[in-house]
Design a protein around this motif. Structure first.
Motif: not given
Length: 369
Positions: A157-162, A180-181, A186-188, A207-215
């Motif tokens: 049920g967690y809507p967000r992960l750190q 993790v992605w 998009y579930k969290a 940042d540049r090695l994860c360009p398509s992951i929204p975080f």
């Protein structure tokens, strides 16, 4: 209603299930400081402050109790009706040390809420919800295991992960973010937290090695000056956490435009009363933020939940409490718990939490009659 006595307690909170691992330290147990404020009318208010060790921030448990020793004698006999006057009195006794003053602020709000018969959230402007989102903090760990836990927590049920990173090679950090992605998609919502541990170069590489992951990239580097150099060079929004040591620091970050959001700690900013000003400033600038704390038990958890309930939901990033990492509760009848990734806001007067007699043992210091 005047302050008659102040008792101070120390409570050791061992970390359940092993060390809590961050970039700066591995934490095995936390020393929480509890403040009990007793009035001449027989009401008792409780406050708490719990720095996460001595290196996460310029705060530590012995420092909190030393600061309380400077402040407490000057509060005896004071009327609890005006928290602003009590804040002024504390500032006249000691400069700075907001994390120690926060314990008193929480206790004053608890007392005033009980006296008026309203929850603390009402004193902070009024709740917008009776149930606030929480988020789960994934400690620095093996990428595959971190991803497994992430999927499990989202399912619960967690809507967000750190996702905590840093303190190791870049390859492991990048692999963790990707896995993790892949596990949650998009579930969290995801925040990647460097806890000040990355160099500017490493932050740009990640940042540049994860360009398509929204975080959201939370506190990647140590100082505001380092973070400022990242502006315009990253694809991900940057949130500040540890750099927001007081209200002036938050104002500086907002005015310079280097923060896209914040991870706020209630006690670090001096308590819920002072944090309402920051909450409202962020609302004006449409900046998302969390309402959590470094560590602590039910008292801090209740304060975070009350404050979180007053934040407009679309700008709210969750309330982190330590409940998943510690055993037991101060108030077994009214525990503050995370259920299905959310925290119910206490509805009773004041904090809605009353520690059971004897929970904290013998006071380490007492002031007044």
């Amino acid at each position: 209603m005047r302050i008659e006595r102040i008792n101070v307690y120390s409570m050791l909170l061992p970390v359940k299930g092993g060390a809590y691992r961050m970039a700066s330290d591995d934490v095995q147990s936390l020393d929480s400081t509890l403040v009990e404020v007793v009035t001449d009318e027989g009401l008792t208010g409780w406050g708490e402050t719990c720095p996460i060790g001595p290196v996460y921030q310029p705060h530590h448990a012995l420092g909190a109790r030393a600061a309380i020793a400077e402040i407490a004698p000057g509060l005896l006999g004071q009327d609890v009706a005006s928290i602003r006057l009590l804040t002024k009195r504390m500032d006249e006794r000691l400069n700075g040390h907001g994390y120690a003053k926060a314990a008193f602020d929480i206790a004053f709000l608890d007392l005033l809420g009980q006296r008026l018969g309203v929850p603390v959230s009402t004193l902070l402007g009024g709740a917008l919800t009776d149930r606030v989102q929480s988020y789960y903090s994934l400690i620095v760990g093996v990428p595959d295991e971190t991803a497994r836990i992430a999927a499990d927590k989202v399912s619960s049920g967690y809507p967000r992960l750190q996702v905590k990173i840093s303190g190791r090679n870049l390859e492991e950090d990048v692999a963790t973010v990707h896995k993790v992605w892949e596990a949650v998609g998009y579930k969290a919502r995801i925040a990647v937290d460097g806890n000040r541990g990355l160099t500017v170069a490493f932050a740009i590489h990640l940042d540049r090695l994860c360009p398509s992951i929204p975080f959201a990239f939370e506190q990647p580097c140590n100082t505001m000056e380092e973070v400022a150099t990242l502006k315009g060079r990253l694809t991900h929004p940057v949130y500040l956490d540890e750099n927001t040591e007081d209200q002036n620091a938050v104002l500086r970050a907002i005015s310079s435009g280097i923060a896209d959001g914040f991870g706020f700690k209630v006690t670090r900013l001096g308590g819920p009363t002072k944090m309402t000003a920051i909450r409202d400033l962020c609302a004006i600038q449409s900046l998302p933020h969390s309402c959590d704390d470094a560590w602590g038990g039910d008292i801090i958890a209740a304060a975070c939940a009350h404050l979180a309930s007053t934040v407009e939901p679309r700008r709210f990033e969750g309330a982190w409490i330590a409940q998943e990492y510690i055993e037991g509760h101060y108030d077994n009848a009214n525990p503050i718990i995370i259920d299905n990734g959310h925290i119910a806001v206490p509805q009773g007067p004041g904090l809605g939490v009353k520690p059971e007699p004897g929970t904290f043992g013998t006071a380490v210091a007492s002031y007044g009659s």
